[in-house]
Design a protein around this motif. Sequence first.
Motif, PDB file in Angstrom:
ATOM      1  N   MET A  46      28.353  37.474  92.160  1.00 44.59           N
ATOM      2  CA  MET A  46      29.709  37.768  91.926  1.00 44.59           C
ATOM      3  C   MET A  46      30.190  38.948  92.650  1.00 44.59           C
ATOM      4  N   ALA A  47      31.374  38.819  93.248  1.00 46.82           N
ATOM      5  CA  ALA A  47      32.017  39.753  94.087  1.00 46.82           C
ATOM      6  C   ALA A  47      32.295  41.014  93.118  1.00 46.82           C
ATOM      7  N   THR A  48      32.196  42.388  93.520  1.00 49.62           N
ATOM      8  CA  THR A  48      32.865  43.426  92.780  1.00 49.62           C
ATOM      9  C   THR A  48      34.168  43.380  92.789  1.00 49.62           C
ATOM     10  N   LEU A  49      34.813  44.338  91.813  1.00 50.24           N
ATOM     11  CA  LEU A  49      36.209  44.424  91.797  1.00 50.24           C
ATOM     12  C   LEU A  49      36.809  45.066  93.095  1.00 50.24           C
ATOM     13  N   ILE A  57      39.475  44.147  98.492  1.00 51.80           N
ATOM     14  CA  ILE A  57      39.621  43.792  99.784  1.00 51.80           C
ATOM     15  C   ILE A  57      39.825  42.457 100.241  1.00 51.80           C
ATOM     16  N   ASN A  58      39.656  41.611  99.528  1.00 55.31           N
ATOM     17  CA  ASN A  58      39.805  40.250  99.948  1.00 55.31           C
ATOM     18  C   ASN A  58      41.140  39.676  99.584  1.00 55.31           C
ATOM     19  N   GLY A  59      41.916  40.542  98.971  1.00 52.60           N
ATOM     20  CA  GLY A  59      43.080  40.291  98.509  1.00 52.60           C
ATOM     21  C   GLY A  59      43.379  39.399  97.149  1.00 52.60           C
ATOM     22  N   GLU A  60      42.467  39.412  96.560  1.00 48.83           N
ATOM     23  CA  GLU A  60      42.350  38.622  95.318  1.00 48.83           C
ATOM     24  C   GLU A  60      42.936  39.156  94.093  1.00 48.83           C
ATOM     25  N   ILE A  61      42.836  40.797  94.008  1.00 50.80           N
ATOM     26  CA  ILE A  61      43.547  41.526  93.355  1.00 50.80           C
ATOM     27  C   ILE A  61      44.227  42.641  93.973  1.00 50.80           C
ATOM     28  N   PRO A  62      45.712  42.568  93.524  1.00 46.42           N
ATOM     29  CA  PRO A  62      46.557  43.541  94.262  1.00 46.42           C
ATOM     30  C   PRO A  62      45.804  45.125  94.099  1.00 46.42           C
ATOM     31  N   ALA A  63      46.340  45.954  94.940  1.00 50.20           N
ATOM     32  CA  ALA A  63      45.937  47.181  95.137  1.00 50.20           C
ATOM     33  C   ALA A  63      46.972  47.778  96.109  1.00 50.20           C
ATOM     34  N   GLU A  64      47.091  49.148  95.971  1.00 52.47           N
ATOM     35  CA  GLU A  64      48.099  49.980  96.627  1.00 52.47           C
ATOM     36  C   GLU A  64      47.244  50.497  98.005  1.00 52.47           C
ATOM     37  N   LYS A  65      47.261  49.791  98.981  1.00 51.42           N
ATOM     38  CA  LYS A  65      46.582  50.205 100.114  1.00 51.42           C
ATOM     39  C   LYS A  65      47.103  51.232 100.894  1.00 51.42           C
TER      40      LYS A  65
END
Length: 131
Positions: free
Chosen positions: A1-4, A9-17
Amino acid sequence: MATLFTRIINGEIPAEKILEDEHYLAFLDIRPIRPGHTLVVPKREHDYLFTLDDATLAGLLPFAKRVVPAIEKVTGCLRVGVMVAGLEVPHTHIHLVPMNAISDLNFALARESSAEERAAMGRSLRAALAQ
């Protein structure tokens, strides 16, 4: 399973890049020690900093260095501290923490930030990078 972080990175979880290239990503920590606390990760998932391949390890700090002037400008800190704990998420990452004293590098000071706070900080940091 992919890490958080891989999911970010894959755009599955939002983040302030804040900054991104083909190999690395810098984004705001959701539980910052101080406002502007940024995480820098290699895009290739790997658990431990000191077992990274030499090329990835060699590129990590120069990439992080590109973000530091923006953090300094936006936060007005004296320095940006660098921490590698490596236990919170099994994906190599470094913490860039705005600091005015060594006591600022303390995870006990971390607090949850709101999406609005992260968005405002992200806009400010990206604007400073663009100058």
